[in-house]
Design an enzyme around this catalytic site. Sequence first.
Site, PDB file in Angstrom:
ATOM      1  N   PHE A 169       0.840  -1.203   0.000  1.00  0.00           N
ATOM      2  CA  PHE A 169       0.000   0.000   0.000  1.00  0.00           C
ATOM      3  C   PHE A 169       0.880   1.261   0.000  1.00  0.00           C
ATOM      4  O   PHE A 169       0.876   2.045  -0.960  1.00  0.00           O
ATOM      5  CB  PHE A 169      -0.919  -0.091   1.231  1.00  0.00           C
ATOM      6  CG  PHE A 169      -1.603   1.165   1.644  1.00  0.00           C
ATOM      7  CD1 PHE A 169      -2.245   1.977   0.722  1.00  0.00           C
ATOM      8  CD2 PHE A 169      -1.635   1.528   2.989  1.00  0.00           C
ATOM      9  CE1 PHE A 169      -2.896   3.144   1.124  1.00  0.00           C
ATOM     10  CE2 PHE A 169      -2.277   2.679   3.400  1.00  0.00           C
ATOM     11  CZ  PHE A 169      -2.900   3.496   2.466  1.00  0.00           C
TER      12      PHE A 169
ATOM     13  N   GLY B 186       1.731  -7.755  -0.475  1.00  0.00           N
ATOM     14  CA  GLY B 186       1.620  -6.754  -1.549  1.00  0.00           C
ATOM     15  C   GLY B 186       0.979  -7.359  -2.781  1.00  0.00           C
ATOM     16  O   GLY B 186       0.667  -8.547  -2.813  1.00  0.00           O
TER      17      GLY B 186
ATOM     18  N   ASP C 269      12.688 -11.873  -1.385  1.00  0.00           N
ATOM     19  CA  ASP C 269      12.404 -11.859   0.053  1.00  0.00           C
ATOM     20  C   ASP C 269      13.551 -11.118   0.736  1.00  0.00           C
ATOM     21  O   ASP C 269      14.709 -11.546   0.647  1.00  0.00           O
ATOM     22  CB  ASP C 269      12.310 -13.312   0.549  1.00  0.00           C
ATOM     23  CG  ASP C 269      11.878 -13.383   2.002  1.00  0.00           C
ATOM     24  OD1 ASP C 269      12.214 -12.466   2.776  1.00  0.00           O
ATOM     25  OD2 ASP C 269      11.208 -14.373   2.361  1.00  0.00           O
TER      26      ASP C 269
ATOM     27  N   SER D 111       7.269  -5.158   5.378  1.00  0.00           N
ATOM     28  CA  SER D 111       6.781  -5.866   6.570  1.00  0.00           C
ATOM     29  C   SER D 111       5.284  -6.042   6.446  1.00  0.00           C
ATOM     30  O   SER D 111       4.592  -5.109   6.037  1.00  0.00           O
ATOM     31  CB  SER D 111       7.068  -5.041   7.827  1.00  0.00           C
ATOM     32  OG  SER D 111       6.344  -5.571   8.924  1.00  0.00           O
TER      33      SER D 111
ATOM     34  N   TYR E 275       4.503  -7.602  15.703  1.00  0.00           N
ATOM     35  CA  TYR E 275       4.657  -6.359  14.938  1.00  0.00           C
ATOM     36  C   TYR E 275       5.329  -5.284  15.796  1.00  0.00           C
ATOM     37  O   TYR E 275       6.312  -4.671  15.385  1.00  0.00           O
ATOM     38  CB  TYR E 275       3.279  -5.888  14.475  1.00  0.00           C
ATOM     39  CG  TYR E 275       3.300  -4.671  13.586  1.00  0.00           C
ATOM     40  CD1 TYR E 275       3.788  -4.746  12.293  1.00  0.00           C
ATOM     41  CD2 TYR E 275       2.814  -3.449  14.046  1.00  0.00           C
ATOM     42  CE1 TYR E 275       3.794  -3.634  11.460  1.00  0.00           C
ATOM     43  CE2 TYR E 275       2.811  -2.328  13.218  1.00  0.00           C
ATOM     44  CZ  TYR E 275       3.295  -2.429  11.931  1.00  0.00           C
ATOM     45  OH  TYR E 275       3.300  -1.327  11.117  1.00  0.00           O
TER      46      TYR E 275
HETATM   47  P1  NAD Z   1       1.626  -3.654   3.044  1.00  0.00           P
HETATM   48  O1  NAD Z   1       1.422  -4.995   3.639  1.00  0.00           O
HETATM   49  O2  NAD Z   1       0.635  -3.145   2.077  1.00  0.00           O
HETATM   50  O3  NAD Z   1       3.057  -3.543   2.379  1.00  0.00           O
HETATM   51  C1  NAD Z   1       4.181  -4.216   2.862  1.00  0.00           C
HETATM   52  C2  NAD Z   1       4.935  -4.783   1.675  1.00  0.00           C
HETATM   53  O4  NAD Z   1       6.100  -5.477   2.159  1.00  0.00           O
HETATM   54  C3  NAD Z   1       4.104  -5.794   0.892  1.00  0.00           C
HETATM   55  O5  NAD Z   1       4.161  -5.512  -0.485  1.00  0.00           O
HETATM   56  C4  NAD Z   1       4.762  -7.133   1.215  1.00  0.00           C
HETATM   57  O6  NAD Z   1       4.615  -8.077   0.178  1.00  0.00           O
HETATM   58  C5  NAD Z   1       6.192  -6.705   1.461  1.00  0.00           C
HETATM   59  N1  NAD Z   1       6.943  -7.647   2.291  1.00  0.00           N
HETATM   60  C6  NAD Z   1       6.625  -8.111   3.520  1.00  0.00           C
HETATM   61  N2  NAD Z   1       7.563  -8.970   3.954  1.00  0.00           N
HETATM   62  C7  NAD Z   1       8.497  -9.040   2.967  1.00  0.00           C
HETATM   63  C8  NAD Z   1       9.707  -9.760   2.813  1.00  0.00           C
HETATM   64  N3  NAD Z   1      10.176 -10.607   3.750  1.00  0.00           N
HETATM   65  N4  NAD Z   1      10.415  -9.589   1.670  1.00  0.00           N
HETATM   66  C9  NAD Z   1       9.978  -8.744   0.706  1.00  0.00           C
HETATM   67  N5  NAD Z   1       8.837  -8.031   0.799  1.00  0.00           N
HETATM   68  C10 NAD Z   1       8.107  -8.192   1.918  1.00  0.00           C
HETATM   69  O7  NAD Z   1       1.773  -2.656   4.288  1.00  0.00           O
HETATM   70  P2  NAD Z   1       1.789  -1.056   4.293  1.00  0.00           P
HETATM   71  O8  NAD Z   1       0.578  -0.619   4.997  1.00  0.00           O
HETATM   72  O9  NAD Z   1       2.093  -0.527   2.933  1.00  0.00           O
HETATM   73  O10 NAD Z   1       3.032  -0.788   5.245  1.00  0.00           O
HETATM   74  C11 NAD Z   1       4.327  -0.487   4.714  1.00  0.00           C
HETATM   75  C12 NAD Z   1       5.267  -0.182   5.860  1.00  0.00           C
HETATM   76  O11 NAD Z   1       4.780   0.951   6.585  1.00  0.00           O
HETATM   77  C13 NAD Z   1       5.380  -1.333   6.853  1.00  0.00           C
HETATM   78  O12 NAD Z   1       6.707  -1.417   7.321  1.00  0.00           O
HETATM   79  C14 NAD Z   1       4.468  -0.902   7.972  1.00  0.00           C
HETATM   80  O13 NAD Z   1       4.883  -1.442   9.202  1.00  0.00           O
HETATM   81  C15 NAD Z   1       4.626   0.612   7.940  1.00  0.00           C
HETATM   82  N6  NAD Z   1       3.450   1.290   8.519  1.00  0.00           N
HETATM   83  C16 NAD Z   1       2.251   1.313   7.852  1.00  0.00           C
HETATM   84  C17 NAD Z   1       1.161   1.945   8.436  1.00  0.00           C
HETATM   85  C18 NAD Z   1      -0.186   2.005   7.753  1.00  0.00           C
HETATM   86  O14 NAD Z   1      -1.124   2.610   8.316  1.00  0.00           O
HETATM   87  N7  NAD Z   1      -0.358   1.445   6.586  1.00  0.00           N
HETATM   88  C19 NAD Z   1       1.286   2.536   9.698  1.00  0.00           C
HETATM   89  C20 NAD Z   1       2.512   2.459  10.345  1.00  0.00           C
HETATM   90  C21 NAD Z   1       3.600   1.853   9.732  1.00  0.00           C
END
Ligand code: NAD
Length: 325
Positions: free
Chosen positions: A17, A43, A63, A82, A152
């Site tokens: 996202f 993702g 990964d 993550s 987390y």
């Molecule tokens: P998301 O799940 O949409 O995106 C995370 C991406 O990381 C995904 O595309 C997933 O496939 C990839 N991923 C996970 N583990 C992986 C691995 N081992 N190797 C390669 N790719 C991997 O989540 P998001 O909401 O886009 O969050 C992105 C980051 O922002 C994260 O670190 C999250 O903790 C942080 N965050 C998000 C929010 C929110 O409100 N969305 C709030 C606080 C922090």
Amino acid sequence: MNDFHGKRIVVLGGAGFLGSHLCERLLREGTDEVISLDNFVTGNPRNLAGLTALGGFLSVEHDVTEPLRIAGPVHYVFNLASPSSPIDCAQLPIETLRAGSLGTENGLRLAREKGAVFLQASASELYGDPLVHSQQEDSWGNVNPIGPRCCYDEAKRYGEALVMAYHRGHGLRTRIARIFNTYGPRMRLDEDRVVPAFVGQALRGEDFTVFGDGSQTRSFCYVRDVIDGLVRLALCNVTEPVNIGNPREMTLLQLAEAVRAAAGGAGRILFQPLLREDPQQRRPDITRARTLLGWEPRTSLEEGLVETLAWFRQELGPSSGELRP
Ligand code: NAD
């Protein structure tokens, strides 16, 4: 802002996202090449569909818990890889810990090898169930290390410690963004986050389900504003953590009403018992971001919800967008 011209940038988790919006913004800023490394565990390749047309974009399935090998220069590494939504973290607890530990370290090693700036996407969950309201960056948090969200929360705490160890031990240029609740296009309707949950209910013409009495407060920041905060932080020489979120606090009941109004729906708001440990309040103090980055959210909840609903309607197609009369 044109400081990304001529630069090569690696985005870990670029298909997610936030990651996909970040890749898009970096390409629009004139970055020479943006490379997304993502294993698509949460993702979606569709998030990247429009990016190739912007030129200079490469998506690699990888990964990040495995070593990262990139030929040639890299100027910035953004670490967003993550699982993030509560349901993903509950289903992928070990993967979440490994992404936050091994994945973060691999990203830091890559940045060190290339002399790049490293930006860590940390999270407000690191404050746990806050003892102080609102959350300032110097708060140490109140996290249950064995609670339902512990994988987390603790991954994010460890990630920040590792980033600071690389900064202090190796002089790496590091940034830490503590991101609060973010919403917008490319969220998944099947996430158990409250905005997609309400939006899904609105678009399906269902009643809205509020867990608890609806008085819990949250603050919701539109994704474009969050990405702007990350980009500004990357370009500033600020090592200490910076909260990126919207200080406008609202109750979940107010949010349900706002989604209903934006969708033009008429669903009732129904209350259900709380299913899990949930902080009562969370609201960022963004004084540091305002002062050091000149950043604050610009998009009102009402505008953000209109854009979010429009995106979900398009995603779901004409048949699924029927609203309750
Ligand atoms: P998301 O799940 O949409 O995106 C995370 C991406 O990381 C995904 O595309 C997933 O496939 C990839 N991923 C996970 N583990 C992986 C691995 N081992 N190797 C390669 N790719 C991997 O989540 P998001 O909401 O886009 O969050 C992105 C980051 O922002 C994260 O670190 C999250 O903790 C942080 N965050 C998000 C929010 C929110 O409100 N969305 C709030 C606080 C922090």
